[in-house]
Structures are given as structure tokens and as C-alpha cells.
Design a protein around this motif. Structure first.
Motif, PDB file in Angstrom:
ATOM      1  N   SER A 160       0.932  -1.273   0.170  1.00 32.16           N
ATOM      2  CA  SER A 160       0.180   0.058   0.123  1.00 32.16           C
ATOM      3  C   SER A 160       0.830   1.260   0.050  1.00 32.16           C
ATOM      4  O   SER A 160       0.258   2.417  -0.388  1.00 32.16           O
ATOM      5  N   TYR A 214      -3.951  -0.511  -5.508  1.00 30.25           N
ATOM      6  CA  TYR A 214      -5.023  -0.606  -4.929  1.00 30.25           C
ATOM      7  C   TYR A 214      -6.167   0.383  -5.156  1.00 30.25           C
ATOM      8  O   TYR A 214      -7.258   0.323  -4.672  1.00 30.25           O
ATOM      9  N   SER A 215      -5.878   1.306  -5.993  1.00 29.59           N
ATOM     10  CA  SER A 215      -6.720   2.184  -6.533  1.00 29.59           C
ATOM     11  C   SER A 215      -6.378   2.835  -7.880  1.00 29.59           C
ATOM     12  O   SER A 215      -5.076   3.010  -7.938  1.00 29.59           O
ATOM     13  N   ASN A 216      -7.196   3.122  -8.646  1.00 28.12           N
ATOM     14  CA  ASN A 216      -6.799   3.825 -10.079  1.00 28.12           C
ATOM     15  C   ASN A 216      -7.014   5.655  -9.813  1.00 28.12           C
ATOM     16  O   ASN A 216      -6.680   6.131 -10.714  1.00 28.12           O
ATOM     17  N   ASP A 217      -7.543   5.899  -8.536  1.00 30.58           N
ATOM     18  CA  ASP A 217      -7.648   7.262  -8.320  1.00 30.58           C
ATOM     19  C   ASP A 217      -6.435   7.796  -7.371  1.00 30.58           C
ATOM     20  O   ASP A 217      -6.360   7.491  -6.144  1.00 30.58           O
ATOM     21  N   GLU A 225      -0.731   1.914  -6.705  1.00 39.15           N
ATOM     22  CA  GLU A 225      -1.564   1.789  -7.879  1.00 39.15           C
ATOM     23  C   GLU A 225      -2.478   0.607  -7.862  1.00 39.15           C
ATOM     24  O   GLU A 225      -3.244   0.462  -8.435  1.00 39.15           O
ATOM     25  N   TYR A 269      -4.284   7.977  -2.925  1.00 33.18           N
ATOM     26  CA  TYR A 269      -3.308   7.485  -2.576  1.00 33.18           C
ATOM     27  C   TYR A 269      -2.607   7.851  -1.071  1.00 33.18           C
ATOM     28  O   TYR A 269      -2.025   6.923  -0.522  1.00 33.18           O
ATOM     29  N   ILE A 305      -4.077   5.617   1.425  1.00 34.04           N
ATOM     30  CA  ILE A 305      -3.910   4.424   1.255  1.00 34.04           C
ATOM     31  C   ILE A 305      -2.239   4.223   1.967  1.00 34.04           C
ATOM     32  O   ILE A 305      -2.177   3.362   2.566  1.00 34.04           O
TER      33      ILE A 305
END
Length: 186
Positions: free
Chosen positions: A100, A107-110, A105, A114, A117
Motif C-alpha cells: 500500500s 489498490y486504486s486507480n484514483d 496503484e 493514494y 492508502i
């Protein structure tokens, strides 16, 4: 008749494959890596014509080549504890906590989330290292499992090195873990 298989360990310096390198002391990342392991992850161990992936499987493979060293423990319960450690270190500490932070990236595309996270990853790392510090202190032997070096110990070393890049004063919060690293005769 002694059987000595041909080994090839593909690793990346400073990555989770480091414990395998400590045990095997062979191999390097090469351009053929993607064709050998389509997962594009380390570690990868080639034993003759067999390709073995995933940390626990590779460490087991290497350990099984030198059973007299007891790298998977000296008893059934120690072997169970080795696998308990390896699975938790691989899934929670390495993949979840460290991932994390360094592979946000995944864990999320947003990118806007970040920072949150990464902060949760740091919180998880602190919790995990407190638990590692407590568990290593239990037997008081300087090893994670039993009274001898196992496949867990080099994994703890690489995770210690990673965490020390994030937490500058690990000795204050994790003295047993730091002592394990400093006093390691292996």
C-alpha cells in the motif's frame, strides 16, 4: 547416489525475493524472466524443468534441498510455525502493508486517494512490527521459530530493512527485532 538439481533463482535486489537469495545464494533477474513467470513477480525458482513461484513455495523448495539444516523447523509444530510466519509475512506485512506504500496503484486507480492508502499502510506496518517484535521476543533465542535459523529469519531481515527506510528510529519501538538484525550470526 546424491541428486543435485540444477537451480536458477530469479530475484530483484531489496525485494521480497531476498530471503530466497540468502538461502540459495544463486540466480539473478534476466530478460527471460517474463517468459519464465508470466505473473511478473519475484521470487521464481527454476529446479531443472520445474518453475516454482510464490515466497513460501520457493523457500520450501530451497529448504528441502538441505533437510539437515532444519530450515523449516526441527519439529512438526516448528514447521507449522514457519508456515504461519511465512504466510502472514507474505500476505499482510509484504503485500498489504508495504504494497500500500510502494505499490499504491495496485489498490486504486484514483491518485487522489493514494495518500490515505499510504497512511493506512504505515499504520498497518507499525502494528505488524510491534507484533513481530513481541513474537520474536517470546522464545528469547534470537530466532523467529524455535532455537535455530529457519526460512523465516531472512524474510524478517528484508522486512526490517524496508521498514527502517520508513521508520528512522526503529530501535526505540522495536528493540527485539533490531537486536535480531544486529546480532544475527547467520
Amino acid at each position: 547416489m546424491s541428486f543435485e538439481p540444477s537451480l536458477k533463482l530469479l530475484h530483484s535486489p531489496g525485494a521480497c525475493s531476498f530471503p530466497n537469495l540468502i538461502l540459495a545464494r544463486v540466480g539473478q533477474m534476466t530478460p527471460e524472466f517474463a517468459s519464465i513467470n508470466p505473473k511478473r513477480r519475484v521470487p521464481v525458482l527454476a529446479i531443472d524443468n520445474e518453475v516454482i513461484t510464490e515466497m513460501s513455495a520457493v523457500l520450501t523448495s530451497i529448504s528441502s534441498l538441505a533437510p539437515e539444516k532444519n530450515l523449516l523447523g526441527r519439529s512438526t509444530i516448528e514447521t507449522i510455525r514457519v508456515y504461519e510466519w511465512l504466510n502472514w509475512l507474505s500476505t499482510v506485512v509484504h503485500s498489504q502493508a508495504m504494497g500500500s506504500i510502494w505499490r499504491t496503484e495496485r489498490y486504486s486507480n484514483d491518485p487522489a486517494v493514494y495518500p490515505a492508502i499510504r497512511e493506512k499502510g504505515l499504520e498497518t506496518i507499525r502494528e505488524c512490527y510491534a507484533m513481530i517484535n513481541e513474537k520474536v521476543a517470546e522464545p528469547g533465542t534470537g530466532f523467529a521459530v524455535g532455537k535455530g535459523f529457519t526460512a523465516v529469519d531472512p524474510f524478517l531481515l528484508v522486512l526490517y530493512c524496508w521498514a527502517s527506510r520508513l521508520e528512522k528510529d526503529m530501535g526505540q519501538d522495536y528493540p527485539v527485532l533490531c537486536g535480531l538484525r544486529e546480532e544475527a550470526s547467520w
